[in-house]
Write an enzyme that holds these catalytic residues in place. Structure first.
Site, short mmCIF file in Angstrom:
data_model
loop_
_atom_site.label_atom_id
_atom_site.label_comp_id
_atom_site.label_asym_id
_atom_site.label_seq_id
_atom_site.Cartn_x
_atom_site.Cartn_y
_atom_site.Cartn_z
N ASP A 232 0.85 -1.18 0.00
CA ASP A 232 0.00 0.00 0.00
C ASP A 232 0.89 1.24 0.00
O ASP A 232 1.85 1.32 0.79
CB ASP A 232 -0.90 0.01 1.24
CG ASP A 232 -1.87 1.18 1.22
OD1 ASP A 232 -2.96 1.03 0.64
OD2 ASP A 232 -1.53 2.24 1.79
N ILE A 233 0.61 2.19 -0.89
CA ILE A 233 1.39 3.42 -0.95
C ILE A 233 1.01 4.29 0.26
O ILE A 233 -0.16 4.61 0.46
CB ILE A 233 1.14 4.18 -2.26
CG1 ILE A 233 1.51 3.29 -3.46
CG2 ILE A 233 1.95 5.48 -2.30
CD1 ILE A 233 1.18 3.91 -4.80
N GLU A 275 -4.68 2.42 -4.23
CA GLU A 275 -3.21 2.51 -4.17
C GLU A 275 -2.60 1.21 -3.67
O GLU A 275 -1.45 1.19 -3.22
CB GLU A 275 -2.77 3.67 -3.28
CG GLU A 275 -3.16 3.54 -1.83
CD GLU A 275 -4.53 4.14 -1.51
OE1 GLU A 275 -4.73 4.54 -0.36
OE2 GLU A 275 -5.38 4.22 -2.41
#
Length: 362
Positions: A232-233, A275
């Site tokens: 996950d960003i 994301e």
């Protein structure tokens, strides 16, 4: 004419007739076998199946020692398709996928097959270390006037392929193989288009869910490790809020490419949604999977990503790692849930880190 001379002439004529009949029967049998192979080529359901027919079936059917295939693969497209279908394209002996056709350019082939004696200097790159080859047939493969590759036959019989031999069968085989290859590639492109995330270019969730079941089945059948990473960003929403969605899209594309750049052929990366990305690492123990995850995390953290307007952003990712429980459920859900839970702990623990590595719960 003396009776003995007549008898001798009759015997000679009878021998010629028998030779002609034998050759006709051999040609008829050859045509029958060729027709069978031709129909199987046309009916091939995938690129891998088509290449197996050409490389593995032709040799015993027609009694030659070596069959090879060289295909131009400038964008690594064919390699990617075969790695997804067969895990390793090296499962097809004799297949070469060069980014250029330099080895063929040196031979100055035209559109027709070339038959002649084997020359190690001229033909060595095409035939590799295959021993005992005396004569060769090179079948150029082309579509719309462009050379796309070559089908190579090698025989220990020096008279098998010579410059005076007819090439009708070989020309027809080259034409059929070229059309079938183009058709198989186009079919794969259509399939991949529906299984690819348009924004990032990596696989989409639909493909991943299908691939995950296959890899779980393979891992359990062969008692092999299978690792799953959820990525996950970190702080992605502020990127969109401050710099716009175009900047956010640029970050997603860059992160997808950097993840893909750290993986092996046969690994799978997909955009899970928003994301989030997800990765499958077949035949990878926990310690090795953690090394891959750390390498991905560090690679992204070290980069500043251009997002337009002269702006460069530094981003990080949090990664959750889970290992498949070989004795657990045949479904993908437990493995994915374990990786997702590990990701949650990574986010809660401060982000920009890898968490997990224990087996997924049953």
């Amino acid at each position: 004419m003396h009776p003995s001379e007549l008898r001798a002439e009759n015997q000679a004529l009878r021998q010629q007739l028998e030779d002609m009949l034998r050759e006709a029967r051999a040609n008829e049998d050859k045509m029958r076998r060729f027709d069978q192979l031709e129909h199987r080529l046309i009916a091939a359901g995938s690129l891998g199946e088509l290449l197996r027919l050409l490389l593995l079936e032709y040799r015993p059917v027609f009694g030659i020692e070596f069959v090879g295939l060289t295909l131009l693969d400038t964008q690594l497209e064919i390699r990617s398709i075969l790695d997804a279908e067969l895990h390793e394209h090296t499962a097809l002996p004799g297949l070469q996928l060069p980014p250029t056709l330099r080895a063929l350019d040196a031979l100055d082939l035209d559109q027709r097959p070339w038959l002649g004696a084997y020359d190690a200097i001229l033909h060595g790159d095409l035939f590799g270390a295959a021993p005992g080859i005396a004569s060769v047939a090179l079948l150029p493969l082309s579509r719309r006037g462009q050379l796309i590759g070559c089908l190579q036959f090698g025989s220990s019989d020096a008279a098998r392929y010579n410059s005076g031999a007819g090439t009708k069968f070989l020309e027809r085989l080259a034409a059929i193989a070229s059309v079938c290859l183009e058709s198989a590639l186009n079919q794969e492109r259509v399939k991949r288009a529906g299984l690819t995330d348009v924004l990032t270019g990596v696989h989409n969730r639909r493909y991943f869910e299908h691939r995950c079941l296959i890899e779980i089945s393979q891992a359990r059948r062969h008692s092999q490790a299978l690792a799953c990473l959820f990525l996950d960003i970190d702080h992605f929403k502020p990127v969109n809020d401050r710099h716009g969605h175009a900047a956010g899209d640029a970050v997603l594309r860059a992160v997808g490419l950097m993840i893909q750049g750290q993986l092996r052929a046969g690994d799978t990366v997909a955009r899970w949604g928003g994301e989030e990305f997800v990765v499958l690492l077949p035949r990878t123990p926990a310690a090795a999977a953690r090394e891959v995850a750390e390498r991905i995390r560090q690679r992204i953290a070290d980069q500043r990503l251009p997002v337009g307007g002269g702006i460069e952003l530094a981003v990080t990712v949090s990664i959750g790692l889970a290992m498949l429980e070989l004795a657990g459920s045949p479904e993908a859900a437990p493995l994915l849930q374990a990786a997702d839970a590990a990701l949650y702990r990574a986010k809660q623990g401060g982000r920009n880190q890898v968490v997990g590595g224990s087996a997924a719960p049953p």
